[in-house]
Design a protein around this motif. Sequence first.
Motif, PDB file in Angstrom:
ATOM      1  N   MET A   1       0.824  -1.212   0.000  1.00  0.00           N
ATOM      2  CA  MET A   1       0.000   0.000   0.000  1.00  0.00           C
ATOM      3  C   MET A   1       0.858   1.262   0.000  1.00  0.00           C
ATOM      4  O   MET A   1       0.528   2.256  -0.652  1.00  0.00           O
ATOM      5  N   LEU A   2       1.974   1.231   0.709  1.00  0.00           N
ATOM      6  CA  LEU A   2       2.890   2.369   0.685  1.00  0.00           C
ATOM      7  C   LEU A   2       3.478   2.562  -0.706  1.00  0.00           C
ATOM      8  O   LEU A   2       3.592   3.697  -1.203  1.00  0.00           O
ATOM      9  N   VAL A   3       3.855   1.468  -1.334  1.00  0.00           N
ATOM     10  CA  VAL A   3       4.419   1.551  -2.685  1.00  0.00           C
ATOM     11  C   VAL A   3       3.369   2.060  -3.670  1.00  0.00           C
ATOM     12  O   VAL A   3       3.653   2.919  -4.525  1.00  0.00           O
TER      13      VAL A   3
ATOM     14  N   ALA B   1      -3.153   5.143   3.111  1.00  0.00           N
ATOM     15  CA  ALA B   1      -4.415   4.759   3.730  1.00  0.00           C
ATOM     16  C   ALA B   1      -5.577   4.786   2.751  1.00  0.00           C
ATOM     17  O   ALA B   1      -6.635   4.219   3.033  1.00  0.00           O
ATOM     18  N   GLN B   2      -5.390   5.446   1.607  1.00  0.00           N
ATOM     19  CA  GLN B   2      -6.456   5.501   0.603  1.00  0.00           C
ATOM     20  C   GLN B   2      -6.379   4.338  -0.380  1.00  0.00           C
ATOM     21  O   GLN B   2      -7.264   4.172  -1.226  1.00  0.00           O
ATOM     22  N   GLN B   3      -5.342   3.525  -0.291  1.00  0.00           N
ATOM     23  CA  GLN B   3      -5.148   2.440  -1.246  1.00  0.00           C
ATOM     24  C   GLN B   3      -5.953   1.200  -0.862  1.00  0.00           C
ATOM     25  O   GLN B   3      -6.308   1.008   0.310  1.00  0.00           O
ATOM     26  N   GLN B   4      -6.233   0.393  -1.867  1.00  0.00           N
ATOM     27  CA  GLN B   4      -6.939  -0.857  -1.629  1.00  0.00           C
ATOM     28  C   GLN B   4      -6.002  -1.852  -0.951  1.00  0.00           C
ATOM     29  O   GLN B   4      -4.825  -1.957  -1.294  1.00  0.00           O
ATOM     30  N   VAL B   5      -6.524  -2.599   0.022  1.00  0.00           N
ATOM     31  CA  VAL B   5      -5.723  -3.648   0.646  1.00  0.00           C
ATOM     32  C   VAL B   5      -5.480  -4.744  -0.383  1.00  0.00           C
ATOM     33  O   VAL B   5      -6.418  -5.223  -1.011  1.00  0.00           O
ATOM     34  N   PRO B   6      -4.230  -5.145  -0.594  1.00  0.00           N
ATOM     35  CA  PRO B   6      -3.959  -6.193  -1.589  1.00  0.00           C
ATOM     36  C   PRO B   6      -4.628  -7.506  -1.206  1.00  0.00           C
ATOM     37  O   PRO B   6      -4.706  -7.864  -0.029  1.00  0.00           O
ATOM     38  N   VAL B   7      -5.098  -8.219  -2.206  1.00  0.00           N
ATOM     39  CA  VAL B   7      -5.817  -9.459  -1.959  1.00  0.00           C
ATOM     40  C   VAL B   7      -4.889 -10.529  -1.403  1.00  0.00           C
ATOM     41  O   VAL B   7      -5.210 -11.218  -0.441  1.00  0.00           O
ATOM     42  N   GLU B   8      -3.713 -10.675  -1.972  1.00  0.00           N
ATOM     43  CA  GLU B   8      -2.759 -11.677  -1.505  1.00  0.00           C
ATOM     44  C   GLU B   8      -1.357 -11.115  -1.679  1.00  0.00           C
ATOM     45  O   GLU B   8      -0.721 -11.314  -2.710  1.00  0.00           O
ATOM     46  N   PRO B   9      -0.842 -10.388  -0.685  1.00  0.00           N
ATOM     47  CA  PRO B   9       0.466  -9.746  -0.836  1.00  0.00           C
ATOM     48  C   PRO B   9       1.579 -10.775  -1.007  1.00  0.00           C
ATOM     49  O   PRO B   9       1.571 -11.833  -0.370  1.00  0.00           O
ATOM     50  N   ALA B  10       2.500 -10.458  -1.886  1.00  0.00           N
ATOM     51  CA  ALA B  10       3.629 -11.355  -2.113  1.00  0.00           C
ATOM     52  C   ALA B  10       4.556 -11.337  -0.910  1.00  0.00           C
ATOM     53  O   ALA B  10       4.840 -10.283  -0.336  1.00  0.00           O
TER      54      ALA B  10
END
Length: 724
Positions: free
Chosen positions: A137-139, A179-188
Amino acid sequence: MTLQNRRQFLATGAGLVIGFALPMKGRAQSGAAAVMTKDGVGAATFAPNAFVRIAPDNTVTVMIKHIEFGQGPFTGLATLVAEELDASWDQMRAESAPANDDLYKNLFFGLQGTGGSTAMANSYTQMRQAGAAARAMLVAAAAETWGVPAAEITVADGVILHGDSGQSASFGEMAEAAAQQQVPVEPALKNPSEFKLIGTDRPKLDTAAKSNGTAIFTMDVYRDGMQTVVVKHPDVIGATVISFDDTEALKVKGVEAVRQIPQGIAVYATSTGAALKGRSLLTVEWDMSKAETRSSDQIYAEFSKAATRDGGIVVEETGDSGTAIKGAETLHEAEFHFPYLAHAPMEPLDAVLELKDGKVEMWMGAQFPGIDRGAVAKTLDVSGEDVTLNVMLAGGSFGRRAQTIPQIGLEIAAIAKAAGGDGAWKLVWTREDDLTGGFYRPLTVHKLRAGLDGDGNIVGWENTVANQSIMLDTFMDQGNSGGKDPTSYEGSTNMPYDLPAKRVNWVRMQNPMSVLWWRSVGHTHTAYATEVFLDELLEKARKDPVQGRLDLLSSEAGRHRAVLERVAEMAGWDGEKVKGDRAYGVAVVESFNTYVAQIAEVSNVDGLPRVHKVWVAVDCGVAVNPNVIRAQVEGAIGYGLGTALFNELTLLDGGEVAQKNFDTYRMLRIHEMPEVEVAILKSLADPTGIGEPGTPPIAPAVANAWRALTGQAVRRLPFTAAGA
């Protein structure tokens, strides 16, 4: 409760907060935004329950779902997050998560809980996912802000960098946008070959605060108008109140009330000193009809009588051990006695409860906080949502704070209920309260017999274990046990040795004594009984204790073999068990999926073993923080050695506990602590437990060395009771 995957996402300019409650192989779900307060804690009901919190000041706070009482989850779980986040260690912080079974469940238990050396094992993937998601999300936020591809952005030591443009930002600077980004479904997740923090020594995050006095324990919590309460418990387990006289107690300055509660007589006062003095002046008449009034010797006799080959239930059987032993050339038998043991943590039990307008807030060091929370809600007739339980740092536990019955939650709730209105109360247990009225490691009897053929090979092995159950008839018993409690005999079954015929029986004994898991649970006695008995068999067969074990290990016992071979190499084992005034004993034990081998160097000082050095080889999977692992092994050896040498709770005639404080329940002294050399085997396996596995091998290793040195087989612990 379910193991439904959850990700909860909160976003405002105050920072970035992410929460996960994932099964080990779970996938994320997108969450919803929520308003947050100025201090960075979400205003929504689940706002505090986030694993990762990144603040504008660039600190990263990890909410730790496992209680920290010295075993290291603050540091270990924060390391997992920091690794995947690519954070700098100096920006990491850790805080105890509050009671919330749904969000903070132990993925092996299905409820929030610490125990069984599962903190790292159940959190390994979950916490790495939490860190990886925050990083992603930071990236994504940086890529959007700078108008560059996310693939061109790197993160290292807490700095987000786009090399081509030279743009960079700290986590704190990018938190609002992230904080405005979507939570990744399955982070690597990283490949282990990429680890920078996992596998390296990190200073513990809680050391400084515990050293300079700023760490807050339950005893440090004060509320306006708070009363301190101590309870007069029965001197004999199982007794109940018939009547009491509080006339003299109420004369003590500071004593404000005396009330009967289900647990005994509670004294409410303005200070601890006044409460204790008032309690000492109570006169109580006890009903002993359901109490345990027998002595330890009487209980041992009953357990020994019950521990027959055909007693109880068969919990493991291969081959025909009876026929094999009957036809053996040599028969060897032994009976081992293990006493009731107290946990005796440095900080006795305590809790603070505040009741106001139907709302309850609590502070206590709880291993199963949801259980205590539920007990309080039921006792005070409020909803669970109206009870907030803040999990505090605790000064040790060794299993004591993980009661199968919510002992402290029930007691402080009863105190509040008996008070009859709003208020605040601090429950204080003394050392004497804990040693005489606590939950104990079960008294246990093992009866073993085995047969050897003419070549010294074991042809049959039988072990009958008699003790009380810890789990049956408690919330831990899910009704699928078939009347078996593996914690009562674990370690006597599923042994790594290739024995052609084997039978293990468990005889469940019942009496009023309250029993509980104690550091390494069943392995505390099964490791001793099996490893000492095996050593005696190898001695009868004139076989080397190390090579004899290696020869017996099954083809599936590769990790046992590895730690045993490594510890023999470390100690320079050459088969000589006695060298001058020193003797050497070995034991290898798997507990909590961790493999530990130990060799102890022992001499005879005034008729007791003096342990000079212990070599240890341990395989606990990926070593997240080797420094914490070494510390836990060292502590486990000190704890187990002191217990093996000195500790027992003795019931006198009438049932009263003889040992009441450290003057009679003796701890290992600093000058008695041996040198400990620890080798951690490299592994790519997921981490397993480390808080307990160092304890089981030390007593049998010492006993085996002692027998080699003196010829004395110690069949009853502690060594002092055996007359060593």
